[in-house]
Design a protein around this motif. Structure first.
Motif, PDB file in Angstrom:
ATOM      1  N   THR A 122      48.986  49.352  15.112  1.00  0.00           N
ATOM      2  CA  THR A 122      47.553  49.222  14.885  1.00  0.00           C
ATOM      3  C   THR A 122      47.244  47.745  14.678  1.00  0.00           C
ATOM      4  N   PHE A 123      46.110  47.335  15.139  1.00  0.00           N
ATOM      5  CA  PHE A 123      45.738  45.932  15.073  1.00  0.00           C
ATOM      6  C   PHE A 123      44.339  45.798  14.489  1.00  0.00           C
ATOM      7  N   ALA A 124      44.113  44.686  13.828  1.00  0.00           N
ATOM      8  CA  ALA A 124      42.769  44.370  13.327  1.00  0.00           C
ATOM      9  C   ALA A 124      41.889  43.998  14.519  1.00  0.00           C
ATOM     10  N   PRO A 125      40.578  44.105  14.365  1.00  0.00           N
ATOM     11  CA  PRO A 125      39.694  43.729  15.480  1.00  0.00           C
ATOM     12  C   PRO A 125      39.929  42.287  15.901  1.00  0.00           C
ATOM     13  N   ALA A 126      39.990  42.068  17.203  1.00  0.00           N
ATOM     14  CA  ALA A 126      40.201  40.763  17.845  1.00  0.00           C
ATOM     15  C   ALA A 126      41.602  40.207  17.612  1.00  0.00           C
ATOM     16  N   GLU A 127      42.493  40.972  17.018  1.00  0.00           N
ATOM     17  CA  GLU A 127      43.869  40.502  16.826  1.00  0.00           C
ATOM     18  C   GLU A 127      44.691  40.702  18.094  1.00  0.00           C
ATOM     19  N   ALA A 128      44.443  41.786  18.794  1.00  0.00           N
ATOM     20  CA  ALA A 128      45.164  42.066  20.032  1.00  0.00           C
ATOM     21  C   ALA A 128      44.192  42.670  21.030  1.00  0.00           C
ATOM     22  N   TYR A 129      44.392  42.371  22.265  1.00  0.00           N
ATOM     23  CA  TYR A 129      43.526  42.912  23.298  1.00  0.00           C
ATOM     24  C   TYR A 129      44.344  43.081  24.567  1.00  0.00           C
ATOM     25  N   GLN A 130      43.745  43.759  25.526  1.00  0.00           N
ATOM     26  CA  GLN A 130      44.388  43.946  26.815  1.00  0.00           C
ATOM     27  C   GLN A 130      43.414  43.496  27.889  1.00  0.00           C
ATOM     28  N   PHE A 131      43.919  42.700  28.802  1.00  0.00           N
ATOM     29  CA  PHE A 131      43.096  42.187  29.896  1.00  0.00           C
ATOM     30  C   PHE A 131      43.707  42.685  31.194  1.00  0.00           C
ATOM     31  N   ASP A 132      42.898  43.279  32.041  1.00  0.00           N
ATOM     32  CA  ASP A 132      43.385  43.807  33.313  1.00  0.00           C
ATOM     33  C   ASP A 132      42.525  43.302  34.458  1.00  0.00           C
ATOM     34  N   TRP A 133      43.187  43.070  35.588  1.00  0.00           N
ATOM     35  CA  TRP A 133      42.481  42.786  36.836  1.00  0.00           C
ATOM     36  C   TRP A 133      42.360  44.095  37.597  1.00  0.00           C
ATOM     37  N   ALA A 134      41.271  44.227  38.317  1.00  0.00           N
ATOM     38  CA  ALA A 134      41.075  45.445  39.110  1.00  0.00           C
ATOM     39  C   ALA A 134      40.331  45.083  40.395  1.00  0.00           C
ATOM     40  N   GLU A 135      40.366  45.987  41.326  1.00  0.00           N
ATOM     41  CA  GLU A 135      39.577  45.808  42.547  1.00  0.00           C
ATOM     42  C   GLU A 135      38.870  47.125  42.839  1.00  0.00           C
ATOM     43  N   GLU A 136      37.650  47.008  43.259  1.00  0.00           N
ATOM     44  CA  GLU A 136      36.823  48.178  43.556  1.00  0.00           C
ATOM     45  C   GLU A 136      36.147  47.956  44.903  1.00  0.00           C
ATOM     46  N   TRP A 137      35.859  49.054  45.579  1.00  0.00           N
ATOM     47  CA  TRP A 137      35.083  49.011  46.837  1.00  0.00           C
ATOM     48  C   TRP A 137      33.667  49.442  46.503  1.00  0.00           C
ATOM     49  N   ILE A 138      32.731  48.583  46.847  1.00  0.00           N
ATOM     50  CA  ILE A 138      31.328  48.917  46.581  1.00  0.00           C
ATOM     51  C   ILE A 138      30.512  48.751  47.868  1.00  0.00           C
ATOM     52  N   ILE A 139      29.336  49.341  47.876  1.00  0.00           N
ATOM     53  CA  ILE A 139      28.419  49.173  49.005  1.00  0.00           C
ATOM     54  C   ILE A 139      27.325  48.225  48.530  1.00  0.00           C
ATOM     55  N   LEU A 140      27.257  47.061  49.131  1.00  0.00           N
ATOM     56  CA  LEU A 140      26.310  46.020  48.757  1.00  0.00           C
ATOM     57  C   LEU A 140      25.432  45.713  49.966  1.00  0.00           C
ATOM     58  N   ASP A 141      24.168  46.023  49.853  1.00  0.00           N
ATOM     59  CA  ASP A 141      23.222  45.861  50.968  1.00  0.00           C
ATOM     60  C   ASP A 141      23.697  46.603  52.219  1.00  0.00           C
ATOM     61  N   GLY A 142      24.267  47.788  52.031  1.00  0.00           N
ATOM     62  CA  GLY A 142      24.708  48.607  53.153  1.00  0.00           C
ATOM     63  C   GLY A 142      26.049  48.203  53.743  1.00  0.00           C
ATOM     64  N   VAL A 143      26.713  47.189  53.157  1.00  0.00           N
ATOM     65  CA  VAL A 143      28.007  46.722  53.663  1.00  0.00           C
ATOM     66  C   VAL A 143      29.069  47.069  52.613  1.00  0.00           C
ATOM     67  N   THR A 144      30.171  47.705  53.080  1.00  0.00           N
ATOM     68  CA  THR A 144      31.266  48.025  52.169  1.00  0.00           C
ATOM     69  C   THR A 144      32.060  46.753  51.900  1.00  0.00           C
ATOM     70  N   THR A 145      32.208  46.418  50.593  1.00  0.00           N
ATOM     71  CA  THR A 145      32.852  45.160  50.197  1.00  0.00           C
ATOM     72  C   THR A 145      33.855  45.423  49.077  1.00  0.00           C
ATOM     73  N   LYS A 146      34.963  44.690  49.123  1.00  0.00           N
ATOM     74  CA  LYS A 146      35.953  44.788  48.049  1.00  0.00           C
ATOM     75  C   LYS A 146      35.606  43.743  46.991  1.00  0.00           C
ATOM     76  N   VAL A 147      35.540  44.182  45.723  1.00  0.00           N
ATOM     77  CA  VAL A 147      35.190  43.295  44.617  1.00  0.00           C
ATOM     78  C   VAL A 147      36.363  43.256  43.646  1.00  0.00           C
ATOM     79  N   HIS A 148      36.778  42.048  43.256  1.00  0.00           N
ATOM     80  CA  HIS A 148      37.834  41.866  42.244  1.00  0.00           C
ATOM     81  C   HIS A 148      37.150  41.537  40.925  1.00  0.00           C
ATOM     82  N   HIS A 149      37.578  42.177  39.854  1.00  0.00           N
ATOM     83  CA  HIS A 149      36.970  41.889  38.555  1.00  0.00           C
ATOM     84  C   HIS A 149      37.999  42.060  37.462  1.00  0.00           C
ATOM     85  N   GLY A 150      37.716  41.471  36.326  1.00  0.00           N
ATOM     86  CA  GLY A 150      38.583  41.597  35.159  1.00  0.00           C
ATOM     87  C   GLY A 150      37.838  42.258  34.041  1.00  0.00           C
TER      88      GLY A 150
END
Length: 153
Positions: A122-150
């Motif tokens: 168990t951790f106190a708030p802001a003592e430990a965190y997890q950061f992940d990268w991900a990629e999603e496919w979205i439709i932007l203005d009718g075009v399918t696009t891959k978006v990378h986000h953290g």
């Protein structure tokens, strides 16, 4: 014991010393020695291994081994490096004597052993965190696009 008993059995059957030595793959001198002695187990005479060439460098070698173990793994000397270091300081003996001495020393004096460690679950708030990268496919203005986000949790 494993050698003496078969030698005595073969000799009792009437085999010659030469035939016993050949069949058991030992020297004729060994067969003769065991047949002439009344011993039932082989005995090794030397109890202390003298270190005629290494004795003068023993303290320096122990100091080097302990310092070497404290160094980061990439900076440590291997056995050959320690041997060459001793040679540069005047050691005239062989590599094998140094290698055997280092192994015996490490067995007698374990430098790193098991360490009791505690990992909190168990951790106190802001003592430990997890950061992940991900990629999603979205439709932007009718075009399918891959978006990378953290994202963090």
């Amino acid at each position: 014991m494993e050698t003496i008993t078969p030698i005595r059995r073969e000799h009792a059957k009437g085999k010659s010393i030469w035939a016993i030595a050949r069949s058991l793959k030992v020297s004729r001198e060994t067969v003769t020695k065991y047949l002439r002695s009344g011993e039932t187990a082989p005995r090794y005479e030397r109890q202390h291994q003298p270190l005629p060439k290494l004795a003068a460098f023993q303290e320096e070698l122990v100091r080097l081994i302990t310092e070497n173990e404290r160094r980061p793994a990439r900076d440590r000397l291997n056995y050959l490096g320690i041997f060459r270091w001793l040679q540069n300081r005047g050691f005239q003996g062989g590599y094998d004597a140094v290698r055997r001495h280092i192994k015996r020393f490490k067995l007698r004096q374990p430098l790193g052993g098991p360490v009791n460690a505690y990992v909190p679950l168990t951790f106190a708030p802001a003592e430990a965190y997890q950061f992940d990268w991900a990629e999603e496919w979205i439709i932007l203005d009718g075009v399918t696009t891959k978006v990378h986000h953290g994202h963090t949790e």
